[in-house]
Design a protein around this motif. Structure first.
Motif, PDB file in Angstrom:
ATOM      1  N   GLU A   1       0.830  -1.207   0.000  1.00 60.19           N
ATOM      2  CA  GLU A   1       0.000   0.000   0.000  1.00 60.19           C
ATOM      3  C   GLU A   1       0.862   1.253   0.000  1.00 60.19           C
ATOM      4  OE1 GLU A   1      -3.394   0.594   2.526  1.00 60.19           O
ATOM      5  OE2 GLU A   1      -3.747  -1.569   2.601  1.00 60.19           O
ATOM      6  N   SER A   2       1.956   1.228   0.728  1.00 61.26           N
ATOM      7  CA  SER A   2       2.868   2.374   0.765  1.00 61.26           C
ATOM      8  C   SER A   2       3.466   2.635  -0.614  1.00 61.26           C
ATOM      9  CB  SER A   2       3.990   2.139   1.774  1.00 61.26           C
ATOM     10  OG  SER A   2       3.478   2.079   3.072  1.00 61.26           O
ATOM     11  N   ILE A   3       3.840   1.584  -1.289  1.00 54.39           N
ATOM     12  CA  ILE A   3       4.387   1.743  -2.642  1.00 54.39           C
ATOM     13  C   ILE A   3       3.320   2.284  -3.579  1.00 54.39           C
ATOM     14  CG2 ILE A   3       5.238   0.482  -4.660  1.00 54.39           C
ATOM     15  CD1 ILE A   3       6.821  -1.274  -2.737  1.00 54.39           C
ATOM     16  N   LEU A   4       2.122   1.746  -3.501  1.00 52.90           N
ATOM     17  CA  LEU A   4       1.030   2.227  -4.350  1.00 52.90           C
ATOM     18  C   LEU A   4       0.752   3.695  -4.086  1.00 52.90           C
ATOM     19  CD1 LEU A   4      -1.168   1.728  -6.423  1.00 52.90           C
ATOM     20  CD2 LEU A   4      -2.631   0.929  -4.563  1.00 52.90           C
ATOM     21  N   ASP A   5       0.724   4.084  -2.819  1.00 52.25           N
ATOM     22  CA  ASP A   5       0.494   5.481  -2.461  1.00 52.25           C
ATOM     23  C   ASP A   5       1.593   6.368  -3.039  1.00 52.25           C
ATOM     24  OD1 ASP A   5      -0.829   7.626  -0.992  1.00 52.25           O
ATOM     25  OD2 ASP A   5       0.936   7.575   0.312  1.00 52.25           O
ATOM     26  N   TYR A   6       2.820   5.949  -2.908  1.00 54.40           N
ATOM     27  CA  TYR A   6       3.948   6.719  -3.439  1.00 54.40           C
ATOM     28  C   TYR A   6       3.836   6.882  -4.957  1.00 54.40           C
ATOM     29  CZ  TYR A   6       8.625   7.942  -4.944  1.00 54.40           C
ATOM     30  OH  TYR A   6       9.687   8.570  -5.544  1.00 54.40           O
ATOM     31  N   LEU A   7       3.585   5.788  -5.649  1.00 53.33           N
ATOM     32  CA  LEU A   7       3.489   5.844  -7.111  1.00 53.33           C
ATOM     33  C   LEU A   7       2.308   6.698  -7.558  1.00 53.33           C
ATOM     34  CD1 LEU A   7       4.334   2.133  -7.974  1.00 53.33           C
ATOM     35  CD2 LEU A   7       5.808   4.144  -8.263  1.00 53.33           C
ATOM     36  N   THR A   8       1.197   6.594  -6.856  1.00 55.24           N
ATOM     37  CA  THR A   8       0.014   7.391  -7.195  1.00 55.24           C
ATOM     38  C   THR A   8       0.304   8.875  -7.050  1.00 55.24           C
ATOM     39  OG1 THR A   8      -1.447   5.607  -6.513  1.00 55.24           O
ATOM     40  CG2 THR A   8      -2.411   7.792  -6.651  1.00 55.24           C
ATOM     41  N   ARG A   9       0.960   9.252  -5.952  1.00 53.13           N
ATOM     42  CA  ARG A   9       1.272  10.664  -5.719  1.00 53.13           C
ATOM     43  C   ARG A   9       2.283  11.201  -6.717  1.00 53.13           C
ATOM     44  NH1 ARG A   9       3.798  11.048  -0.446  1.00 53.13           N
ATOM     45  NH2 ARG A   9       3.874   8.824  -0.611  1.00 53.13           N
ATOM     46  N   HIS A  10       3.237  10.397  -7.112  1.00 55.81           N
ATOM     47  CA  HIS A  10       4.330  10.903  -7.942  1.00 55.81           C
ATOM     48  C   HIS A  10       4.152  10.690  -9.438  1.00 55.81           C
ATOM     49  CE1 HIS A  10       6.203  10.924  -3.975  1.00 55.81           C
ATOM     50  NE2 HIS A  10       6.927  11.910  -4.469  1.00 55.81           N
ATOM     51  N   PHE A  11       3.247   9.811  -9.829  1.00 56.78           N
ATOM     52  CA  PHE A  11       3.124   9.527 -11.256  1.00 56.78           C
ATOM     53  C   PHE A  11       1.734   9.722 -11.829  1.00 56.78           C
ATOM     54  CE2 PHE A  11       6.891   7.176  -9.919  1.00 56.78           C
ATOM     55  CZ  PHE A  11       7.801   7.679 -10.816  1.00 56.78           C
ATOM     56  N   SER A  12       0.762  10.090 -11.012  1.00 56.49           N
ATOM     57  CA  SER A  12      -0.576  10.388 -11.518  1.00 56.49           C
ATOM     58  C   SER A  12      -0.624  11.846 -11.952  1.00 56.49           C
ATOM     59  CB  SER A  12      -1.632  10.145 -10.441  1.00 56.49           C
ATOM     60  OG  SER A  12      -1.704   8.788 -10.128  1.00 56.49           O
ATOM     61  N   ALA A  13      -1.417  12.103 -12.975  1.00 56.10           N
ATOM     62  CA  ALA A  13      -1.588  13.492 -13.415  1.00 56.10           C
ATOM     63  C   ALA A  13      -2.289  14.269 -12.313  1.00 56.10           C
ATOM     64  CB  ALA A  13      -2.409  13.532 -14.694  1.00 56.10           C
ATOM     65  N   SER A  14      -1.814  15.451 -12.060  1.00 48.52           N
ATOM     66  CA  SER A  14      -2.455  16.289 -11.052  1.00 48.52           C
ATOM     67  C   SER A  14      -3.783  16.798 -11.586  1.00 48.52           C
ATOM     68  CB  SER A  14      -1.556  17.467 -10.690  1.00 48.52           C
ATOM     69  OG  SER A  14      -1.497  18.380 -11.763  1.00 48.52           O
ATOM     70  N   THR A  15      -4.600  17.303 -10.693  1.00 51.72           N
ATOM     71  CA  THR A  15      -5.900  17.837 -11.090  1.00 51.72           C
ATOM     72  C   THR A  15      -5.738  18.962 -12.101  1.00 51.72           C
ATOM     73  OG1 THR A  15      -6.775  17.265  -8.933  1.00 51.72           O
ATOM     74  CG2 THR A  15      -8.036  18.831 -10.206  1.00 51.72           C
ATOM     75  N   SER A  16      -4.733  19.824 -11.902  1.00 53.61           N
ATOM     76  CA  SER A  16      -4.540  20.924 -12.843  1.00 53.61           C
ATOM     77  C   SER A  16      -4.087  20.404 -14.200  1.00 53.61           C
ATOM     78  CB  SER A  16      -3.526  21.933 -12.294  1.00 53.61           C
ATOM     79  OG  SER A  16      -2.259  21.341 -12.126  1.00 53.61           O
ATOM     80  N   GLN A  17      -3.271  19.346 -14.216  1.00 53.59           N
ATOM     81  CA  GLN A  17      -2.856  18.759 -15.488  1.00 53.59           C
ATOM     82  C   GLN A  17      -4.044  18.126 -16.192  1.00 53.59           C
ATOM     83  OE1 GLN A  17       0.204  16.163 -13.988  1.00 53.59           O
ATOM     84  NE2 GLN A  17       1.825  17.451 -14.801  1.00 53.59           N
ATOM     85  N   GLN A  18      -4.906  17.462 -15.424  1.00 50.69           N
ATOM     86  CA  GLN A  18      -6.091  16.850 -16.009  1.00 50.69           C
ATOM     87  C   GLN A  18      -6.999  17.915 -16.596  1.00 50.69           C
ATOM     88  OE1 GLN A  18      -7.759  14.538 -12.831  1.00 50.69           O
ATOM     89  NE2 GLN A  18      -6.202  12.958 -12.979  1.00 50.69           N
ATOM     90  N   GLY A  19      -7.168  19.032 -15.876  1.00 58.16           N
ATOM     91  CA  GLY A  19      -8.000  20.123 -16.368  1.00 58.16           C
ATOM     92  C   GLY A  19      -7.449  20.698 -17.652  1.00 58.16           C
ATOM     93  N   SER A  20      -6.140  20.871 -17.714  1.00 59.80           N
ATOM     94  CA  SER A  20      -5.512  21.391 -18.929  1.00 59.80           C
ATOM     95  C   SER A  20      -5.699  20.434 -20.090  1.00 59.80           C
ATOM     96  CB  SER A  20      -4.013  21.618 -18.691  1.00 59.80           C
ATOM     97  OG  SER A  20      -3.811  22.595 -17.710  1.00 59.80           O
ATOM     98  N   LEU A  21      -5.576  19.148 -19.824  1.00 62.24           N
ATOM     99  CA  LEU A  21      -5.757  18.152 -20.866  1.00 62.24           C
ATOM    100  C   LEU A  21      -7.186  18.162 -21.382  1.00 62.24           C
ATOM    101  CD1 LEU A  21      -4.731  15.802 -22.574  1.00 62.24           C
ATOM    102  CD2 LEU A  21      -5.206  14.294 -20.640  1.00 62.24           C
ATOM    103  N   ILE A  22      -8.147  18.242 -20.483  1.00 63.81           N
ATOM    104  CA  ILE A  22      -9.554  18.289 -20.886  1.00 63.81           C
ATOM    105  C   ILE A  22      -9.819  19.534 -21.723  1.00 63.81           C
ATOM    106  CG2 ILE A  22     -11.913  18.596 -20.008  1.00 63.81           C
ATOM    107  CD1 ILE A  22     -11.058  16.712 -17.676  1.00 63.81           C
ATOM    108  N   ASP A  23      -9.271  20.676 -21.313  1.00 63.79           N
ATOM    109  CA  ASP A  23      -9.451  21.912 -22.085  1.00 63.79           C
ATOM    110  C   ASP A  23      -8.859  21.772 -23.478  1.00 63.79           C
ATOM    111  OD1 ASP A  23     -10.718  23.077 -19.936  1.00 63.79           O
ATOM    112  OD2 ASP A  23      -8.940  24.186 -19.264  1.00 63.79           O
TER     113      ASP A  23
END
Length: 58
Positions: free
Chosen positions: A19-41
Motif C-alpha cells: 500500500e505504501s508503494i502504491l500510495d507513493y506511485l500514485t502521488r508521484h506519477f498520476s496526473a495532477s488535477t490541474s494537469q487533467q483540467g488542462s488536458l480536458i481543455d
C-alpha cells in the motif's frame, strides 16, 4: 536490477508495504488535477475547433 526483479520484490512485501508503494506511485506519477483540467481543455479545443455542430438523426 530488472523490472522483473522489482516486481518479484514487490510481490514478496506485506500488504502494508505494498500500500505504501502504491500510495507513493500514485502521488508521484498520476496526473495532477490541474494537469487533467488542462488536458480536458485541450481536448475540447481540438474537438470543437471548427465549431459545434449538432448531428441530424434520420
Amino acid at each position: 536490477m530488472t523490472l522483473a526483479n522489482i516486481i518479484a520484490d514487490i510481490f514478496s512485501l506485506n500488504d502494508r508495504d505494498k500500500e505504501s508503494i502504491l500510495d507513493y506511485l500514485t502521488r508521484h506519477f498520476s496526473a495532477s488535477t490541474s494537469q487533467q483540467g488542462s488536458l480536458i481543455d485541450e481536448l475540447r479545443e481540438r474537438k470543437f475547433s471548427h465549431g459545434f455542430h449538432l448531428l441530424s438523426v434520420c
